[in-house]
Scaffold this active site. Sequence first.
Site, mmCIF file in Angstrom:
data_model
loop_
_atom_site.group_PDB
_atom_site.id
_atom_site.type_symbol
_atom_site.label_atom_id
_atom_site.label_comp_id
_atom_site.label_asym_id
_atom_site.label_seq_id
_atom_site.Cartn_x
_atom_site.Cartn_y
_atom_site.Cartn_z
ATOM 1 N N VAL A 1 7.183 7.290 12.372
ATOM 2 C CA VAL A 1 6.381 7.716 13.538
ATOM 3 C C VAL A 1 5.309 8.717 13.089
ATOM 4 C CG1 VAL A 1 6.436 8.845 15.799
ATOM 5 C CG2 VAL A 1 8.378 7.450 15.063
ATOM 6 N N LYS B 1 7.340 3.704 18.758
ATOM 7 C CA LYS B 1 7.373 5.079 18.241
ATOM 8 C C LYS B 1 7.978 6.046 19.267
ATOM 9 C CE LYS B 1 3.522 4.166 15.157
ATOM 10 N NZ LYS B 1 2.056 4.012 15.097
ATOM 11 N N GLY C 1 3.053 8.747 10.804
ATOM 12 C CA GLY C 1 2.728 8.868 9.372
ATOM 13 C C GLY C 1 2.955 10.247 8.802
ATOM 14 N N THR D 1 0.828 -1.213 0.000
ATOM 15 C CA THR D 1 0.000 0.000 0.000
ATOM 16 C C THR D 1 0.860 1.259 0.000
ATOM 17 O OG1 THR D 1 -1.567 -1.248 1.299
ATOM 18 C CG2 THR D 1 -1.918 1.112 1.219
ATOM 19 N N LYS E 1 9.294 1.264 11.975
ATOM 20 C CA LYS E 1 9.404 1.687 13.381
ATOM 21 C C LYS E 1 9.964 0.586 14.280
ATOM 22 C CE LYS E 1 4.663 0.495 12.966
ATOM 23 N NZ LYS E 1 3.261 0.781 12.952
ATOM 24 N N ASP F 1 3.250 -0.902 19.843
ATOM 25 C CA ASP F 1 3.486 -0.026 18.689
ATOM 26 C C ASP F 1 3.808 1.396 19.176
ATOM 27 O OD1 ASP F 1 3.083 0.554 15.665
ATOM 28 O OD2 ASP F 1 1.742 1.988 16.643
HETATM 29 N N1 HSE Z 1 -0.913 0.319 13.743
HETATM 30 C C1 HSE Z 1 -0.449 1.648 13.625
HETATM 31 C C2 HSE Z 1 -1.500 2.597 14.212
HETATM 32 C C3 HSE Z 1 -0.179 1.985 12.188
HETATM 33 O O1 HSE Z 1 -2.625 2.157 14.473
HETATM 34 O O2 HSE Z 1 -1.188 3.741 14.448
HETATM 35 C C4 HSE Z 1 0.652 3.209 11.981
HETATM 36 O O3 HSE Z 1 1.940 3.079 12.493
#
Ligand code: HSE
Length: 437
Positions: free
Chosen positions: A132, A205, A134, A13, A105, A201
């Site tokens: 980090v 970050k 987006g 994507t 990340k 996650d």
């Molecule tokens: N899984 C991550 C989120 C994707 O929900 O922010 C973006 O890093």
Amino acid sequence: MKTLNIGLIGFGTIGSGVVKVLEEKKNELQQKTNCEFRIRAIADKDISSPRCVRVSKDVLTKDVHKILDDPEIDVVIELIGGIHPAKEFIINALKNKKDVITANKALLAEHGEELFKIAAENEREILFEASVCGGIPVIKTLRQNLFADKIESLSGIVNGTSNYILSKMEENDWEFEEALAQAKREGIAEADASLDTQGLDSRHKIVILARLIFNANIKLEDIFYQGIENIKLEDLRYAREFGYTIKLLAIAKSFKEGTGGVYVYPALISEKHLLSKVKGAFNALSLRGDVVGELFFYGKGAGMLPTASAVISDLAQIPTPHASRHTLIPLRAQAGTGTPHTQKTKLKIKKIDELEKSYYIRFLAVDQPGVLAAIAKILGEQGVSIASVVQKERKEKEIVPIVMMTHYAKEKSVQKALAEIDKLPIVKERLVVRIEE
Ligand code: HSE
């Protein structure tokens, strides 16, 4: 006109988004940079499925070495994610004198120090704006723009999925499981959604941001994390009654000289704070620098185009083949990445049990005389003072929720008291959430 030859590893994507934007904005980008960004090769395991952009068959390959070993390629964009083989591909690219752009990340959080060292040894860059938040340009902001500032604190919603879940719980009166199922149906959650919901996650970050903020080699293992799986709809309702909402926060804070705190946990935040207004899968960062003061960033932390925007912003920073290196990247850009260009700060990480905060505590307890007194006595013995108590449903001998907000207290004392309270047979369940002032 200069040319930058690009090798793209990962045509999913984000990868196809990068190619699409480079294609659609070709002239505009050339005019702005006086450089042609030319995709020379794209490697992916799947080169036959249709994508949102059409590319010549000659460019597509299943063999990543057509990129890594091609001396004409100046920069490798790694967008496959995960640790292996992404790590090996990046090392190989750096050793073959290619700059690297990555959105990875997890890889940077776990192996950043080693990778940035290899980059420095080979006089190449690793750029990682897309790793980090987006589309929010936080990495360059920390590395370059806030050159004069000491960052005093950063609190952020850096995981869109957990924010989406908490928002849906609030909006639709859903329990956690229903909201998680909806996040999965909408394709928002990671393939392993526990990375989102358990705070892992966010931890990846915040360690990347904290290394930049403190200019220190912070280890991932030193960062406390806690997720949102235990937050119930009733917690969001009680929080609202007290004028708060609950968000999964990633926090980096400077304490006294040489000490910093880096944490991920769900927190009650005032409904008046801007972060409380961030709904759905959006990300946001609230930051305070000692020179600039308060800053607030809001935007999409994931998705094809926001992430492609971040990747392409990095492309504009890669020196073209014959330009002198480091002309486009200010010295400060090296900070915090584990390279030998700057002296690293020695940072002591303040452990979670050294904090002092106010707390929201919810118990499920048998409704019988003396329950409140027993709980309050243990809290009092540890010096934890109660600011308010709510017990709504009075049902003799049944299990009912008791909700307390404490005054400022030592985390260690709260945990000690809760360990004692857990032993009371009348207490069946409890949850504690920190309150972020
Ligand atoms: N899984 C991550 C989120 C994707 O929900 O922010 C973006 O890093």
